[in-house]
Design a protein around this motif. Structure first.
Motif, PDB file in Angstrom:
ATOM      1  N   ARG A  27       0.824  -1.218   0.000  1.00 25.09           N
ATOM      2  CA  ARG A  27       0.000   0.000   0.000  1.00 25.09           C
ATOM      3  C   ARG A  27       0.857   1.267   0.000  1.00 25.09           C
ATOM      4  NH1 ARG A  27      -3.296  -2.831   3.881  1.00 25.09           N
ATOM      5  NH2 ARG A  27      -2.355  -1.565   5.502  1.00 25.09           N
ATOM      6  N   ARG A  28       2.056   1.191   0.524  1.00 26.11           N
ATOM      7  CA  ARG A  28       2.946   2.359   0.528  1.00 26.11           C
ATOM      8  C   ARG A  28       3.759   2.446  -0.757  1.00 26.11           C
ATOM      9  NH1 ARG A  28       7.761   3.894   4.827  1.00 26.11           N
ATOM     10  NH2 ARG A  28       8.546   5.664   3.643  1.00 26.11           N
ATOM     11  N   LEU A  29       4.350   1.339  -1.165  1.00 24.66           N
ATOM     12  CA  LEU A  29       5.289   1.363  -2.279  1.00 24.66           C
ATOM     13  C   LEU A  29       4.614   1.329  -3.648  1.00 24.66           C
ATOM     14  CD1 LEU A  29       7.918  -1.064  -0.746  1.00 24.66           C
ATOM     15  CD2 LEU A  29       8.057   1.433  -0.877  1.00 24.66           C
ATOM     16  N   GLY A  30       3.493   0.606  -3.752  1.00 28.00           N
ATOM     17  CA  GLY A  30       2.804   0.502  -5.035  1.00 28.00           C
ATOM     18  C   GLY A  30       2.334   1.853  -5.560  1.00 28.00           C
ATOM     19  N   ALA A  32       3.364   4.794  -4.732  1.00 29.76           N
ATOM     20  CA  ALA A  32       4.529   5.658  -4.952  1.00 29.76           C
ATOM     21  C   ALA A  32       5.165   5.346  -6.307  1.00 29.76           C
ATOM     22  CB  ALA A  32       5.544   5.487  -3.825  1.00 29.76           C
ATOM     23  N   MET A  33       5.277   4.058  -6.645  1.00 21.17           N
ATOM     24  CA  MET A  33       5.863   3.688  -7.936  1.00 21.17           C
ATOM     25  C   MET A  33       4.969   4.167  -9.082  1.00 21.17           C
ATOM     26  SD  MET A  33       7.172   0.097  -9.463  1.00 21.17           S
ATOM     27  CE  MET A  33       8.462   0.074  -8.246  1.00 21.17           C
ATOM     28  N   GLN A  34       3.662   3.999  -8.913  1.00 22.88           N
ATOM     29  CA  GLN A  34       2.727   4.445  -9.946  1.00 22.88           C
ATOM     30  C   GLN A  34       2.831   5.958 -10.141  1.00 22.88           C
ATOM     31  OE1 GLN A  34       0.368   2.471 -11.816  1.00 22.88           O
ATOM     32  NE2 GLN A  34       0.252   4.370 -12.972  1.00 22.88           N
ATOM     33  N   ALA A  35       2.871   6.690  -9.042  1.00 27.58           N
ATOM     34  CA  ALA A  35       2.910   8.155  -9.115  1.00 27.58           C
ATOM     35  C   ALA A  35       4.241   8.672  -9.653  1.00 27.58           C
ATOM     36  CB  ALA A  35       2.636   8.757  -7.736  1.00 27.58           C
ATOM     37  N   GLU A  36       5.342   8.072  -9.203  1.00 29.80           N
ATOM     38  CA  GLU A  36       6.660   8.603  -9.549  1.00 29.80           C
ATOM     39  C   GLU A  36       7.247   8.027 -10.826  1.00 29.80           C
ATOM     40  OE1 GLU A  36       9.402   9.021  -6.161  1.00 29.80           O
ATOM     41  OE2 GLU A  36       7.712   8.335  -4.928  1.00 29.80           O
ATOM     42  N   ALA A  37       6.888   6.785 -11.149  1.00 31.67           N
ATOM     43  CA  ALA A  37       7.468   6.143 -12.335  1.00 31.67           C
ATOM     44  C   ALA A  37       6.413   5.802 -13.384  1.00 31.67           C
ATOM     45  CB  ALA A  37       8.229   4.875 -11.921  1.00 31.67           C
ATOM     46  N   GLY A  38       5.126   5.975 -13.039  1.00 29.65           N
ATOM     47  CA  GLY A  38       4.061   5.678 -13.990  1.00 29.65           C
ATOM     48  C   GLY A  38       3.917   4.207 -14.299  1.00 29.65           C
TER      49      GLY A  38
END
Length: 153
Positions: A27-30, A32-38
Motif C-alpha cells: 500500500r505504501r510502495l505501489g 509511490a511507484m505508480q505516481a513517480e514512475a508511472g
C-alpha cells in the motif's frame, strides 16, 4: 470473545504478521511507484523478473509461478504490457504450446527508471535495518520460499 488453541496457534499469528507487513508495504510502495514512475508495481515485478532471467525472457507458466498469478492472469497482464511496448511475445522454437514474454528496449528503460524510484523508497522503509538484519531477513525469506513449493496445494 471466541478463543481456541487452534486460532491462537503461533504460526497462524506469524503468518498473519507476514501478510500484514506485506500488505502495508504494498500500500505504501505501489502507489509511490505508480505516481513517480508511472508503472504499476506488478508490471515492475514482471519487468524485473524478465531482466534477471536468461535471455531476458520467461515462459508464461514460469512467469505465472514467480509472480503468483494464474496463467490466464499472466496472459491478460502481458497483453496490456505488450500494448504499452514493454514486453513482446516470442514463440518457443521447439514447442508450439509455449510462448515467452521478452523484455523490450522500452521495457528496459522504464524498468531502470522505476528501479531507481523503488530503491529510494525501499531505503526509506528499511532505514532502521542494519546489514545483519537484512542478511537475517533474506535468509529467513529464502528458507520460507524454499519450503512453500513442498507444501500440498
Amino acid at each position: 470473545m471466541f478463543s481456541s488453541p487452534v486460532i491462537d496457534d503461533r504460526l497462524i499469528t506469524t503468518f498473519g504478521r507476514l501478510a500484514e507487513a506485506y500488505n502495508r508495504l504494498e500500500r505504501r510502495l505501489g502507489p509511490a511507484m505508480q505516481a513517480e514512475a508511472g508503472l504499476p508495481h506488478v508490471w515492475f515485478e514482471v519487468l524485473l523478473r524478465l531482466a534477471r532471467s536468461e535471455g531476458e525472457q520467461l515462459s508464461m507458466s514460469a512467469l505465472a509461478e514467480q509472480i503468483t498469478l494464474t496463467t490466464g492472469g499472466v496472459t491478460r497482464l502481458i497483453d496490456r504490457m505488450e500494448a504499452a511496448g514493454y514486453v513482446e511475445r516470442r514463440p518457443c522454437p521447439t514447442d508450439r504450446r509455449v510462448s515467452y514474454a521478452c523484455l523490450t528496449d522500452t521495457g528496459r528503460g522504464v524498468l531502470n527508471r522505476a528501479a531507481t524510484v523503488h530503491a529510494r523508497n525501499l531505503r526509506e522503509v528499511f532505514a532502521d535495518f542494519g546489514e545483519s538484519d537484512l542478511d537475517t531477513l533474506d535468509k529467513l525469506l529464502d528458507r520460507l520460499r524454499e519450503a512453500a513449493p513442498h507444501l500440498a496445494p
